[in-house]
Design an enzyme around this catalytic site. Structure first.
Site, mmCIF file in Angstrom:
data_model
loop_
_atom_site.group_PDB
_atom_site.id
_atom_site.type_symbol
_atom_site.label_atom_id
_atom_site.label_comp_id
_atom_site.label_asym_id
_atom_site.label_seq_id
_atom_site.Cartn_x
_atom_site.Cartn_y
_atom_site.Cartn_z
ATOM 1 N N HIS A 194 0.772 -1.300 -0.174
ATOM 2 C CA HIS A 194 0.170 -0.130 -0.355
ATOM 3 C C HIS A 194 1.004 1.267 0.145
ATOM 4 O O HIS A 194 1.139 1.894 -0.767
ATOM 5 C CB HIS A 194 -0.872 -0.123 0.967
ATOM 6 C CG HIS A 194 -1.686 1.060 1.780
ATOM 7 N ND1 HIS A 194 -2.731 1.543 0.509
ATOM 8 C CD2 HIS A 194 -1.474 1.904 2.444
ATOM 9 C CE1 HIS A 194 -3.454 2.596 1.103
ATOM 10 N NE2 HIS A 194 -2.953 3.592 2.224
ATOM 11 N N GLU A 242 -10.453 2.098 2.722
ATOM 12 C CA GLU A 242 -9.841 1.413 3.642
ATOM 13 C C GLU A 242 -9.714 0.519 4.231
ATOM 14 O O GLU A 242 -10.460 0.971 5.392
ATOM 15 C CB GLU A 242 -8.441 2.880 3.924
ATOM 16 C CG GLU A 242 -7.567 3.985 3.582
ATOM 17 C CD GLU A 242 -6.394 4.324 3.825
ATOM 18 O OE1 GLU A 242 -7.015 4.658 5.197
ATOM 19 O OE2 GLU A 242 -6.004 5.402 2.971
ATOM 20 N N LYS A 249 -9.336 12.897 6.487
ATOM 21 C CA LYS A 249 -9.398 11.058 7.094
ATOM 22 C C LYS A 249 -10.622 11.156 8.160
ATOM 23 O O LYS A 249 -10.905 10.501 8.699
ATOM 24 C CB LYS A 249 -7.960 11.129 7.531
ATOM 25 C CG LYS A 249 -7.399 10.729 6.561
ATOM 26 C CD LYS A 249 -7.316 9.673 5.861
ATOM 27 C CE LYS A 249 -6.151 9.106 4.816
ATOM 28 N NZ LYS A 249 -5.792 7.741 4.653
HETATM 29 MN MN MN Z 1 -5.902 4.551 7.286
#
Ligand code: MN
Length: 414
Positions: free
Chosen positions: A132, A198, A252
């Site tokens: 990732h 995610e 986020k």
């Molecule tokens: Mn994350």
């Protein structure tokens, strides 16, 4: 293989007798309380404890009548184990006290509503998958600078936001924020056009550590109560414009979603497996012998508003470069303390194979290679009306343990 002589649990049930995960649920007539999933049922732990059945184990009724697991976790591992042993015994024996109480103490999962199982204190998000980090680094900084120089020396992380962590089945509105359009000189304020998921797992901390005192890698498991599935929602366009110099913030912290059942560490011990070889060898405080990873198969599906559900990613938790032991050791090495109820998320879990990436950013390569869906439509990122569902399970011989699901529908921006 222990089975239940009085409760029908199908072979592929996520909630086998080997699992016994904890959650918090409510019913139409009773407020949130602690339960344990078994087959298609929930053991109402408050109802069982209310009949004095955990008295001799010194587990007070209040810890199961609570609307979070924090008080139960504070009792410590010896008591968690004693309760688990008792439940295994009761489910596997005929005429057990639980069988006798099944009318009052077993609730169908379909009749329950699930709640956040933990009062979450602090939430930390790691960045522990080499695949990732390499993929994202390549897209954001170019192939030459994909992994920054510190990445193989420490588990990189940032402090996240606990207030916006929600339980599975909670809809989320598309976030708005500052975005720098391509070739523009000033930012625009707009709804994110690059909303992403995610795929992560998160460890629930079940034992405090002391301020000023690091936790060693060998002690790390003492502090873990269990694991949940974790979807760390991300707005890639907001993230990209804001992340220099201090890292992720509004791209986020608008939402992360967790699965309702916490699978105990005890249930996962049979699935420990080797992690990838680490070169260069980490500093001594980060070293941990194998096995240090967990073999947990993971899937992500996307269902458009008017379309069929389709699996878009399949991967495994065992691919992670940095293990939870190393993450806990690193988190506390400067004296930072962990507290019961903290959540440590693994970071996006991506594998090497095509279709094993844990985010749309990687699966569609930032929109350059949109996913072709069965219904003829394309997806580069998550669209309004899409439902993202993550599942996970571990299987070995006849043992099957599942995490249930974390499922979220995206609504238009407000
Ligand atoms: Mn994350």
């Amino acid at each position: 293989m222990p089975q239940s002589p009085w409760l029908n649990i199908t072979d592929n049930s996520d909630f086998s007798i080997y699992n016994l995960p904890y959650g918090v649920f409510s019913t139409a007539t009773r407020r949130p309380r602690v339960g344990v999933a078994i087959g298609e049922y929930i053991i109402d732990m408050a109802a069982v404890a209310g009949r004095g059945k955990f008295h001799d184990l010194k587990v007070p009724l209040e810890v199961f009548e609570a609307s979070s697991l924090n008080a139960f976790m504070h009792l410590g591992r010896a008591r968690w184990k004693a309760v688990r042993q008792r439940l295994i015994q009761w489910v596997s024996q005929e005429n057990s006290p639980l069988e006798q109480l099944k009318g009052e103490c077993l609730i169908r999962q379909s009749e329950a509503r699930m709640h956040l199982p933990v009062q979450i204190g602090d939430y930390t998000d790691f960045y522990a998958s080499e695949e990732h980090a390499t993929n994202v680094g390549t897209m954001f900084r170019g192939k030459e600078n994909a992994l920054v120089s510190n990445w193989k020396h420490m588990p990189i992380a940032y402090h996240g936001r606990a207030s916006s962590i929600v339980i599975s089945a909670t809809d989320i509105h598309r976030p708005k924020g500052q975005i720098m359009p391509k070739d523009a000189e000033t930012p625009a304020f707009a709804a994110s056009q690059k909303l992403d998921f995610e795929l992560e797992m998160a460890a629930v901390i079940g034992k405090d550590s002391e301020l000023g005192h690091p936790v060693l890698t060998e002690e790390a498991e003492d502090h873990i109560f269990g694991f949940v599935l974790f979807n760390d929602w991300s707005a890639r366009d907001i993230q990209r414009w804001e992340y220099v110099p201090l890292g992720p913030f509004l791209g986020k912290n608008f939402a992360s979603s967790i699965s309702p059942w916490i699978v105990p560490l005890e249930a996962l011990q049979a699935f420990q497996t080797d992690g990838p070889e680490q070169h260069p060898v980490p500093l001594p405080y980060l070293q941990k012998n194998n096995p240090r990873n967990f073999d947990i198969q993971l899937e992500v599906s996307l269902q458009p508003e008017q379309g069929e559900k389709q699996i878009i990613s399949r991967t495994n938790f065992k691919h992670m470069y940095w293990s939870i032991h190393q993450q806990i050791a690193h988190h506390t090495v400067n004296g930072c303390n962990l507290r019961v109820g903290d959540l440590l998320a693994s970071g996006t879990i991506s594998g090497k194979a095509t279709g094993s990436q844990g985010s749309m950013l990687e699966l569609s390569w930032n929109g350059e290679q949109p996913l072709q869906m069965n219904s003829g439509i394309h997806r580069s990122f998550v669209e309004d009306g899409d439902t993202i569902c993550m599942t996970g399970f571990a299987r070995k011989e006849n043992i099957h343990i599942g995490f249930g699901e974390v499922k979220t529908k995206i609504l238009p921006a407000l």
